[in-house]
Each structure stands twice: as C-alpha cells, then as structure tokens.
Scaffold this active site. Sequence first.
Site, PDB file in Angstrom:
ATOM      1  N   GLU A 231       0.838  -1.212   0.000  1.00 39.75           N
ATOM      2  CA  GLU A 231       0.000   0.000   0.000  1.00 39.75           C
ATOM      3  C   GLU A 231       0.872   1.262   0.000  1.00 39.75           C
ATOM      4  O   GLU A 231       2.077   1.187   0.249  1.00 39.75           O
ATOM      5  CB  GLU A 231      -0.927  -0.004   1.217  1.00 39.75           C
ATOM      6  CG  GLU A 231      -0.200  -0.305   2.517  1.00 39.75           C
ATOM      7  CD  GLU A 231      -0.673   0.518   3.691  1.00 39.75           C
ATOM      8  OE1 GLU A 231      -1.148   1.642   3.486  1.00 39.75           O
ATOM      9  OE2 GLU A 231      -0.514   0.038   4.820  1.00 39.75           O
TER      10      GLU A 231
ATOM     11  N   LYS B 104      -2.953  -2.354  14.931  1.00 39.00           N
ATOM     12  CA  LYS B 104      -2.192  -1.289  15.592  1.00 39.00           C
ATOM     13  C   LYS B 104      -2.611  -1.128  17.049  1.00 39.00           C
ATOM     14  O   LYS B 104      -3.790  -1.097  17.372  1.00 39.00           O
ATOM     15  CB  LYS B 104      -2.386   0.033  14.843  1.00 39.00           C
ATOM     16  CG  LYS B 104      -1.748   0.036  13.463  1.00 39.00           C
ATOM     17  CD  LYS B 104      -1.680   1.453  12.945  1.00 39.00           C
ATOM     18  CE  LYS B 104      -1.747   1.504  11.438  1.00 39.00           C
ATOM     19  NZ  LYS B 104      -3.025   1.088  10.879  1.00 39.00           N
TER      20      LYS B 104
END
Length: 305
Positions: free
Chosen positions: A22, A157
């Site tokens: 990405e 995360k």
Amino acid sequence: MIRIHPDIKKALKYRQPIVALESTIIAHGMPYPQNVETALNCERIIRENGAIPATMAILSGEITVGLTISEIESIGLHGKEVRKISRRDFADVIYRKETGALTVAGTLMVCAMTGIRFFATGGIGGVHRNFSEIMDVSADLDELAESNVCLVSAGAKAILDIPKTLEYLETKGVSVIGYQTNLFPQFYTRESSLPVDFRLDNPEAVAQYLKTKDQLEINGGVLIANPIPEIYSIPNELIDDAINKAVKEAEQTGVSGSEVTPFLLKRVSELTDGRSLEANRRLVYNNCELAAKIALESSKLEAKR
Ligand code: PSU
Ligand code: MN
C-alpha cells in the site's frame, strides 16, 4: 483506468507470486525520508524472497500497480499533501485526475480488480478505542471481509481497541491466523492475551490452508497475524503511556476521520524518541518477507495442480 507495470502484467499472466504493497503507509504513516527508504526496502525484501512487489497508488487519476522508484519517492516527499484513499474516495480522486495514496482498504480493492492474492502491510486498521463515542471503525475491516486476499499484518495497531477489532473480524467471517503464535500480536509488541482463531507455523502450511479455502470456494479475506521480531518488540509497559497520551491528545485537539491514525502514529513516535517508528519499519519488513514466502509456496502448489 488501471496502469499495470509490465513486470507485474507478465507475472499475472504466468501466475508468478506477487505481493501488493500500500502507499498510505508511505504518505501518511511515516515521515520523509524514512518512508521512502522503508518502501524501497519492502520491495527489495519481497524480491529477495522470490516474489514480485506491486506498490500501488492512484497517480493523476490513474490506478497504478507497480510504482517506479521515482513515483515512490514523489509520494513519500509529498507526504500528507497526498490524499488518503479508501473506498469512499476512490471514484472521486480518479474523476478529478488527482493523486492518492491507497489505504489497506483501497489496496484490497485494486487487488480484487487485478487478481493479486497476497498483500503485506504494517498493521491493519480497526476499531478505535473510543468507539462508543465516535464510532470510528477502519474501512480496512469490511474490505478485507470482501476480498480474496491473504493479508500479512503484525496484528492490529496498538492504538486501537484490539478486543473489539477481533470481535468485528469474527462477525465478518475473517479468519485470524497466528503465524507461529497462539496470541494476537499488538503491532509494536509481540505479546497479548488475546487468542487467534488458529495457528500455522510455516509458509507451506499457510499455502495448503489457502488452497483448501479456495477449493471450498469460501470467499473473503484472511488475516495472517505475524508478530514483530523479538529484538524489535517494545514491551507494553514501555509504550502504553505514549499510546494513552497520544489517544487523549487526539480527543482533546479534535483530530477526526482519516487523520486519526496518522496523528496517533506520529505522536507515539515523537513520545518514544523514534523507537516506535523503528519498530514499525522492522515489523513491516518481517511481514514482507512472510508474504513473499507464502505467495511463492502458493504458486508452487498451483503449478502442481
Ligand atoms: N500500517 C502501518 N502504518 C500505516 C498503516 C498501516 O504500519 O500507516 C495505514 C494503512 O494504510 C491502513 C491505515 O489502511 O493505516 C488505517 O487508517 P484508518 O484507521 O484511517 O482506516
Ligand atoms: Mn477511521
């Protein structure tokens, strides 16, 4: 509307292993010049492990699969000026002929358009900590549920509400696979107390599992949770304060929408004197290596069929 690099076109045709990368992590996830250095290292690591990297972005309205070095440098240099593109932004940036960095969600969309089946990132987006007030859930989760892609991530995360993120993935039918672990890793930290759905211990086993899923025609994404290497892992007690402080600051300053994640990553890095940034880079490399190995094993299995 899609421009595919000739090497990747060829790899698609001959069913060679390809790993998607990405570009939001480059533009919004890390500062310049570390972002460019990281992106180029990711490509090198994927090649060294037998696969072809496909870094993706939207450049002047064109979906571009397989950025050149100078295109990666340009995205990294312009950083936050580059739009962050998720599903809702996709058509708009193209019709305006603008440039955009693809999130995990945006990259998964391009994987579906092109038939790329493997993807490495740092940590997938998820349910944010103050969900009950702001209802912030990353579009990454729904998109993964809809894509036939194996996504390698160091868990989710640590800035997120990880139990809620795992609940949501379960609801959506995404299998969360621990790579050589029974516990879901928390991005900067190897350990957590949350179980994964099941565990696989080598790239061959992952490839066999994916083949079975394909034979059963079970559509939808798979999340490989790959813990950060021990030597780079930051213990919870060392990073928790920084994360809590950053989350509080985000609430107080009214940061919202797509700016939340970049803000938190940046603040945690500042509060840890760059230690979290170094951990982030190392865990991404670790994910690139594993994604390439899984892609390679999968293409070997396919060749046997
Ligand atoms: N992994 C990283 N750093 C990042 C991201 C992933 O190590 O910056 C990016 C990905 O592009 C992911 C995005 O899609 O963070 C999540 O943003 P949001 O929470 O706004 O969906
Ligand atoms: Mn969000």
